[in-house]
Design a protein around this motif. Sequence first.
Motif, PDB file in Angstrom:
ATOM      1  N   ALA A   1       0.821  -1.208   0.000  1.00  0.00           N
ATOM      2  CA  ALA A   1       0.000   0.000   0.000  1.00  0.00           C
ATOM      3  C   ALA A   1       0.856   1.259   0.000  1.00  0.00           C
ATOM      4  O   ALA A   1       0.540   2.221  -0.705  1.00  0.00           O
ATOM      5  CB  ALA A   1      -0.938  -0.012   1.208  1.00  0.00           C
ATOM      6  N   GLU A   2       1.925   1.254   0.765  1.00  0.00           N
ATOM      7  CA  GLU A   2       2.803   2.427   0.810  1.00  0.00           C
ATOM      8  C   GLU A   2       4.176   2.030   1.313  1.00  0.00           C
ATOM      9  O   GLU A   2       4.332   1.078   2.080  1.00  0.00           O
ATOM     10  CB  GLU A   2       2.205   3.528   1.694  1.00  0.00           C
ATOM     11  CG  GLU A   2       1.879   3.095   3.101  1.00  0.00           C
ATOM     12  CD  GLU A   2       1.254   4.215   3.912  1.00  0.00           C
ATOM     13  OE1 GLU A   2       1.491   5.393   3.564  1.00  0.00           O
ATOM     14  OE2 GLU A   2       0.543   3.921   4.900  1.00  0.00           O
ATOM     15  N   VAL A   3       5.179   2.755   0.841  1.00  0.00           N
ATOM     16  CA  VAL A   3       6.566   2.601   1.288  1.00  0.00           C
ATOM     17  C   VAL A   3       6.933   3.896   2.010  1.00  0.00           C
ATOM     18  O   VAL A   3       6.845   4.987   1.430  1.00  0.00           O
ATOM     19  CB  VAL A   3       7.519   2.340   0.106  1.00  0.00           C
ATOM     20  CG1 VAL A   3       8.951   2.204   0.604  1.00  0.00           C
ATOM     21  CG2 VAL A   3       7.095   1.080  -0.636  1.00  0.00           C
ATOM     22  N   LEU A   4       7.358   3.777   3.260  1.00  0.00           N
ATOM     23  CA  LEU A   4       7.529   4.948   4.120  1.00  0.00           C
ATOM     24  C   LEU A   4       8.967   5.412   4.248  1.00  0.00           C
ATOM     25  O   LEU A   4       9.232   6.360   4.990  1.00  0.00           O
ATOM     26  CB  LEU A   4       6.970   4.634   5.516  1.00  0.00           C
ATOM     27  CG  LEU A   4       5.505   4.185   5.532  1.00  0.00           C
ATOM     28  CD1 LEU A   4       5.085   3.816   6.940  1.00  0.00           C
ATOM     29  CD2 LEU A   4       4.604   5.273   4.982  1.00  0.00           C
ATOM     30  N   VAL A   5       9.904   4.758   3.576  1.00  0.00           N
ATOM     31  CA  VAL A   5      11.308   5.162   3.667  1.00  0.00           C
ATOM     32  C   VAL A   5      11.876   5.298   2.265  1.00  0.00           C
ATOM     33  O   VAL A   5      11.356   4.729   1.302  1.00  0.00           O
ATOM     34  CB  VAL A   5      12.145   4.150   4.480  1.00  0.00           C
ATOM     35  CG1 VAL A   5      11.732   4.148   5.932  1.00  0.00           C
ATOM     36  CG2 VAL A   5      12.037   2.756   3.875  1.00  0.00           C
ATOM     37  N   ASP A   6      12.980   6.038   2.183  1.00  0.00           N
ATOM     38  CA  ASP A   6      13.651   6.252   0.905  1.00  0.00           C
ATOM     39  C   ASP A   6      15.035   5.615   0.964  1.00  0.00           C
ATOM     40  O   ASP A   6      15.488   5.158   2.022  1.00  0.00           O
ATOM     41  CB  ASP A   6      13.764   7.746   0.620  1.00  0.00           C
ATOM     42  CG  ASP A   6      13.914   8.024  -0.872  1.00  0.00           C
ATOM     43  OD1 ASP A   6      14.130   7.047  -1.627  1.00  0.00           O
ATOM     44  OD2 ASP A   6      13.838   9.198  -1.266  1.00  0.00           O
TER      45      ASP A   6
ATOM     46  N   ARG B   1       8.144  -1.100  -4.316  1.00  0.00           N
ATOM     47  CA  ARG B   1       7.426   0.113  -4.698  1.00  0.00           C
ATOM     48  C   ARG B   1       5.939  -0.067  -4.386  1.00  0.00           C
ATOM     49  O   ARG B   1       5.434  -1.192  -4.371  1.00  0.00           O
ATOM     50  CB  ARG B   1       7.608   0.411  -6.195  1.00  0.00           C
ATOM     51  CG  ARG B   1       9.058   0.674  -6.611  1.00  0.00           C
ATOM     52  CD  ARG B   1       9.598   1.945  -6.009  1.00  0.00           C
ATOM     53  NE  ARG B   1      10.957   2.251  -6.471  1.00  0.00           N
ATOM     54  CZ  ARG B   1      12.049   1.828  -5.885  1.00  0.00           C
ATOM     55  NH1 ARG B   1      11.961   1.064  -4.797  1.00  0.00           N
ATOM     56  NH2 ARG B   1      13.239   2.166  -6.355  1.00  0.00           N
ATOM     57  N   PRO B   2       5.206   1.006  -4.151  1.00  0.00           N
ATOM     58  CA  PRO B   2       3.761   0.884  -3.910  1.00  0.00           C
ATOM     59  C   PRO B   2       3.060   0.213  -5.082  1.00  0.00           C
ATOM     60  O   PRO B   2       3.365   0.473  -6.249  1.00  0.00           O
ATOM     61  CB  PRO B   2       3.303   2.345  -3.745  1.00  0.00           C
ATOM     62  CG  PRO B   2       4.537   3.070  -3.285  1.00  0.00           C
ATOM     63  CD  PRO B   2       5.688   2.404  -3.989  1.00  0.00           C
TER      64      PRO B   2
END
Length: 358
Positions: free
Chosen positions: A50-55, A219-220
């Motif tokens: 659903a989402e990736v919170l880090v880079d 990736r999302p």
Amino acid sequence: MIAAAGVAGVAVLALGVAWWMGKQRYEATDNAFVQADNVSVAPLVEGYVAEVLVDDNESVTAGQVLARIDPATISARLAAAEANAAALDAAVNQVDDRARLAQAVIAERSAAVASARAQARFAASELDRYGALATSGYVSSQRAQNARMAAEKADADVAQAAAALEAERRTAASLGSTRVRSVAEAQAARAAVEQARIDFARTEVKAPAAGVVGARGVRPGQYVRPGAVMMTVVPLGEAFVVANFKETQVARLRIGQPVEIKADAFGGRPIKGHVMSFSPATGAEFALIPVENAVGNFTKIAQRLPVKIAVDRSQPLAAALRPGLSVEVKVDVRENTGPSFAEAAQAPARYAGGAVRP
């Protein structure tokens, strides 16, 4: 020319003496690399990201949420498991209600048996009394027959009541095994609920350790499965050096000896460390295809033994070391208080990880 030759000879002699003294004092190698206990981050449940919170290259702390997997499917599974568990708990309660009802029926059947036996005793006494009167001629034979029929019916009623009581007792006994099965099914359902809750919590992929994110390949919208590597967390502050010394060098090495580490990435600035432990085998033994020396054209080549070197954390550049960097190490072998390679090899359990155990 003579003066030049003399100066050159003195320079060569001085360099030779310096080289010899350095060889006596140090064991060095440039076959050394920085390593760290990198942690691969992989999901424990499958689903769409659903989402990736880090880079990339972002610092994270232990337990920080790195990515979230869509929990819709697992949420539905959790709801179904909770409903099934509730139904099975109700089934257990139903068995308990039936058991209490069976006990009440048993009490009723027991009272019926007692009543039938009282009637049988009364009918038997009537039979004895009318039988004696019939023999004396005071009552008719028909009246005596009626008393006999009443006594026989009373005995049959006793047998019937006793059979009904025994049947109810057997029914109550069978409810015990039914309850055991129902309780086991309810426990399995509650375990399924707990597993669904664990899977729901695992939709949040968290960092197993503090460090820096690298090799982020998720990736999302991507569909992931358990075990598929999403990214790697590198604990930069816990890097160490693995130096591959020739087997002709390790005889002078001892655990605890001071080490000078130089990396080209830092302009050759020295970093202090110390010898921590020796590898249980040479580097060739851990290769994908180990070398087979049982051939006729064998040539002896000095093998290299990996030596783990701990970096002193008080050094300014200790936290700047990156896994994979090539470094040069120089061990000061004048200090000989720690266990040597031979001693560590003879008692590996005592000197494991650089700690001396009794």
